[in-house]
Design a protein around this motif. Structure first.
Motif, short mmCIF file in Angstrom:
data_model
loop_
_atom_site.label_atom_id
_atom_site.label_comp_id
_atom_site.label_asym_id
_atom_site.label_seq_id
_atom_site.Cartn_x
_atom_site.Cartn_y
_atom_site.Cartn_z
N ALA A 126 35.05 -64.19 10.23
CA ALA A 126 33.88 -65.02 10.88
C ALA A 126 34.14 -65.30 12.16
CB ALA A 126 33.74 -66.35 10.07
N ALA A 127 35.44 -65.61 12.81
CA ALA A 127 35.56 -65.63 14.07
C ALA A 127 35.57 -64.55 14.88
CB ALA A 127 36.85 -66.36 14.21
N ALA A 128 35.84 -63.34 14.43
CA ALA A 128 35.63 -62.09 15.06
C ALA A 128 34.32 -61.53 15.21
CB ALA A 128 36.51 -60.95 14.29
N ALA A 129 33.57 -61.97 14.27
CA ALA A 129 32.13 -61.75 14.12
C ALA A 129 31.30 -62.44 15.23
CB ALA A 129 31.58 -61.85 12.72
N TYR A 130 31.68 -63.78 15.28
CA TYR A 130 31.13 -64.68 16.14
C TYR A 130 31.10 -64.24 17.59
CZ TYR A 130 29.87 -68.86 18.69
OH TYR A 130 29.26 -69.59 19.53
N VAL A 131 32.66 -63.95 17.90
CA VAL A 131 32.90 -63.60 19.08
C VAL A 131 32.14 -62.28 19.54
CG1 VAL A 131 34.79 -62.56 20.74
CG2 VAL A 131 34.99 -64.88 19.41
N THR A 132 32.28 -61.32 18.48
CA THR A 132 31.37 -60.03 19.02
C THR A 132 29.84 -60.33 19.21
OG1 THR A 132 32.96 -58.74 17.60
CG2 THR A 132 30.97 -57.86 17.78
N TRP A 133 29.26 -61.15 18.30
CA TRP A 133 27.79 -61.51 18.55
C TRP A 133 27.71 -62.15 19.94
CZ3 TRP A 133 26.26 -66.53 19.55
CH2 TRP A 133 24.79 -66.52 19.76
N LEU A 134 28.62 -63.09 20.30
CA LEU A 134 28.43 -63.92 21.68
C LEU A 134 28.56 -62.96 22.83
CD1 LEU A 134 27.85 -66.52 22.90
CD2 LEU A 134 30.61 -67.00 22.86
N VAL A 135 29.55 -61.97 22.80
CA VAL A 135 29.70 -60.96 23.95
C VAL A 135 28.35 -59.98 23.67
CG1 VAL A 135 30.97 -58.77 24.56
CG2 VAL A 135 32.00 -60.86 23.81
N ARG A 136 27.80 -59.60 22.60
CA ARG A 136 26.89 -58.71 22.86
C ARG A 136 25.58 -59.47 23.20
NH1 ARG A 136 27.59 -55.00 17.27
NH2 ARG A 136 29.30 -53.89 18.29
N ALA A 137 25.22 -60.77 22.59
CA ALA A 137 24.37 -61.69 23.20
C ALA A 137 24.19 -61.68 24.61
CB ALA A 137 24.06 -62.86 22.61
N ARG A 138 25.39 -62.19 25.08
CA ARG A 138 25.45 -62.32 26.67
C ARG A 138 25.20 -60.99 27.44
NH1 ARG A 138 30.33 -63.56 29.00
NH2 ARG A 138 29.06 -64.71 30.82
N GLN A 139 25.58 -59.88 26.72
CA GLN A 139 25.50 -58.65 27.69
C GLN A 139 24.08 -57.97 27.38
OE1 GLN A 139 28.77 -55.94 26.09
NE2 GLN A 139 29.96 -56.69 27.86
N ALA A 140 23.25 -58.38 26.48
CA ALA A 140 21.83 -58.44 26.31
C ALA A 140 21.10 -58.98 27.47
CB ALA A 140 21.34 -58.53 24.86
N ASN A 141 21.46 -60.34 27.55
CA ASN A 141 20.84 -60.85 28.46
C ASN A 141 21.25 -60.59 30.15
OD1 ASN A 141 19.49 -62.47 26.92
ND2 ASN A 141 21.08 -64.22 26.79
N ASP A 142 22.55 -60.03 30.25
CA ASP A 142 22.80 -59.70 31.65
C ASP A 142 23.90 -58.70 31.47
OD1 ASP A 142 23.89 -59.42 34.04
OD2 ASP A 142 25.03 -61.47 34.21
#
Length: 142
Positions: A87-103
């Protein structure tokens, strides 16, 4: 473009797929933790009393009587640990991808630092998620 140079557009996987992984791993984590709680409620005290009764001797009839319950407990603990890490790895992956989708120029280093630096990890993850949330809102008047 120079000869032999590849001009490949930068593509990043959608954060939607990573969000699905977050939901799945959090569901698995809740289910495994629930199974551990149920096991503890139903057998915890009895198992602790039986373990204390034979004084820690690893052989004999008393030790063999609790092998199944101890094994079940160990498997449940490993499952809770594994699902928490996933769950921690999936959350960090999501956060990185969401940040990169914005910028597209958003670095992954701040996400790792937000979780791994003691003290910073108490407030930085929330700030990063707030940044992602604000970046996905429509412009004023939209």
């Amino acid at each position: 473009m120079a000869r032999g140079e590849n001009n490949v557009r930068y593509t990043q996987a959608s954060p939607a797929r990573a969000a699905t992984a977050v939901y799945a791993t959090l569901t698995a984590q809740v289910l495994s933790l629930g199974a551990l709680v149920i096991f503890e409620q139903s057998m915890g005290r009895e198992l602790a009393a039986r373990l204390a009764a034979f004084g820690g001797r690893p052989v004999g009839a008393d030790a063999e009587a609790v092998v199944g319950a101890v094994t079940t407990f160990a498997v449940l603990m490993m499952t809770v640990t594994g699902t928490s890490i996933a769950a921690a790895a999936a959350y960090v992956t999501w956060l990185v991808r969401a940040r990169q989708a914005n910028d597209r120029s958003a670095a992954t280093g701040p996400v790792a630092a937000a979780w791994l630096v003691p003290g910073v990890n108490l407030f930085a993850p929330a700030l990063l998620v707030d940044e992602v949330w604000r970046g996905t809102r429509p412009p004023d008047g939209g």
